[in-house]
Design an enzyme around this catalytic site. Structure first.
Site, short mmCIF file in Angstrom:
data_model
loop_
_atom_site.label_atom_id
_atom_site.label_comp_id
_atom_site.label_asym_id
_atom_site.label_seq_id
_atom_site.Cartn_x
_atom_site.Cartn_y
_atom_site.Cartn_z
N ARG A 135 35.41 -18.27 42.90
CA ARG A 135 34.92 -18.35 41.51
C ARG A 135 35.81 -19.29 40.69
O ARG A 135 35.34 -20.07 39.89
CB ARG A 135 34.85 -16.97 40.87
CG ARG A 135 34.24 -17.02 39.47
CD ARG A 135 33.93 -15.65 38.88
NE ARG A 135 32.88 -14.99 39.64
CZ ARG A 135 33.08 -13.93 40.43
NH1 ARG A 135 34.26 -13.40 40.57
NH2 ARG A 135 32.08 -13.42 41.10
N ASN A 154 28.10 -8.35 32.64
CA ASN A 154 28.75 -7.25 31.91
C ASN A 154 30.02 -6.84 32.65
O ASN A 154 30.65 -5.86 32.30
CB ASN A 154 27.80 -6.05 31.77
CG ASN A 154 26.77 -6.30 30.69
OD1 ASN A 154 27.11 -6.73 29.59
ND2 ASN A 154 25.51 -6.04 31.00
N ASP A 209 26.40 -17.06 40.87
CA ASP A 209 25.95 -16.31 42.03
C ASP A 209 26.92 -16.65 43.15
O ASP A 209 27.38 -17.79 43.27
CB ASP A 209 24.51 -16.66 42.43
CG ASP A 209 23.94 -15.67 43.45
OD1 ASP A 209 24.33 -14.48 43.41
OD2 ASP A 209 23.11 -16.06 44.27
N SER A 210 27.25 -15.64 43.94
CA SER A 210 28.22 -15.88 45.01
C SER A 210 27.95 -14.92 46.15
O SER A 210 27.21 -13.94 45.99
CB SER A 210 29.65 -15.69 44.48
OG SER A 210 29.81 -14.38 43.97
#
Length: 193
Positions: free
Chosen positions: A178, A9, A68-69
């Site tokens: 990313r 979101n 996921d990071s």
């Protein structure tokens, strides 16, 4: 154009993903009225991103992308890693986590401050999945710097001497972990779909 839900979101994250995956109609969890919170309980970034993508995809019966990071500090064998957002507990703020890291590392110099940020992004559809990975190397700054960004951005220093938080949003989006993971995913998706 293929519709794909992105398990987020976060408007900034969604925009960054849309900027790269232009051949897909990407929808947020809010767009599809999905309020499911997937527990990130795997011990790798890839495991967490796959779990989120699979669970959301199977609930909504449509393809899903999830990421996921986190921050990995070399001298601590990659800590905090998958626990980056939670290592001080669910209610700790980014500022508190960053202060904890800076205090823990206050006596370390030079290469002992080396760190990296990693990201895994998974595309999941009908039991099949593709994973993109990205990583940026840098180090932990001696003190927080910069007003842009979020999370650990103010303490992660790039090789050019600036922290992630000292970059404009546009600059960060051009070089981020990313973005690298998304570019890797896009290249693999072209072979997959």
């Amino acid at each position: 154009m293929k519709k794909v839900v992105v398990a987020t979101n976060n408007a900034g994250k969604l925009k960054e993903i849309k900027d790269i995956l232009k051949d897909y109609q990407l929808l947020s969890l809010k767009d599809v009225n999905c309020k499911v919170e997937v527990e990130e309980d795997r011990n790798t970034f890839e495991g967490n991103s796959l779990k989120k993508a699979q669970e959301i995809s199977e609930i909504l019966h449509m393809p899903c992308i999830a990421d996921d990071s986190g921050l990995c500090i070399d001298i601590y064998d990659g800590w905090p890693g998958v626990h980056t957002a939670r290592f001080l507990g669910e209610n700790a703020t980014a500022k508190e986590r960053n202060q904890y890291i800076l205090e823990k590392m206050k006596d370390l110099k030079g290469t002992d401050r080396k760190a990296r940020v990693k990201c895994c992004i998974t595309y999941y559809e009908n039991g099949n999945y593709v994973v993109g990975k990205g990583e940026i190397q840098g180090k932990i700054a001696e003190s927080p710097r910069g007003d842009n960004g979020f999370g650990f951005d103010e303490i992660f220093e790039l090789e050019d001497g600036r922290t992630y938080a000292e970059l404009s949003k546009e600059e960060k989006n051009q070089i981020s972990h990313r973005r690298l993971a998304l570019q890797d995913l896009l290249a693999k998706l072209k072979n997959y779909i």
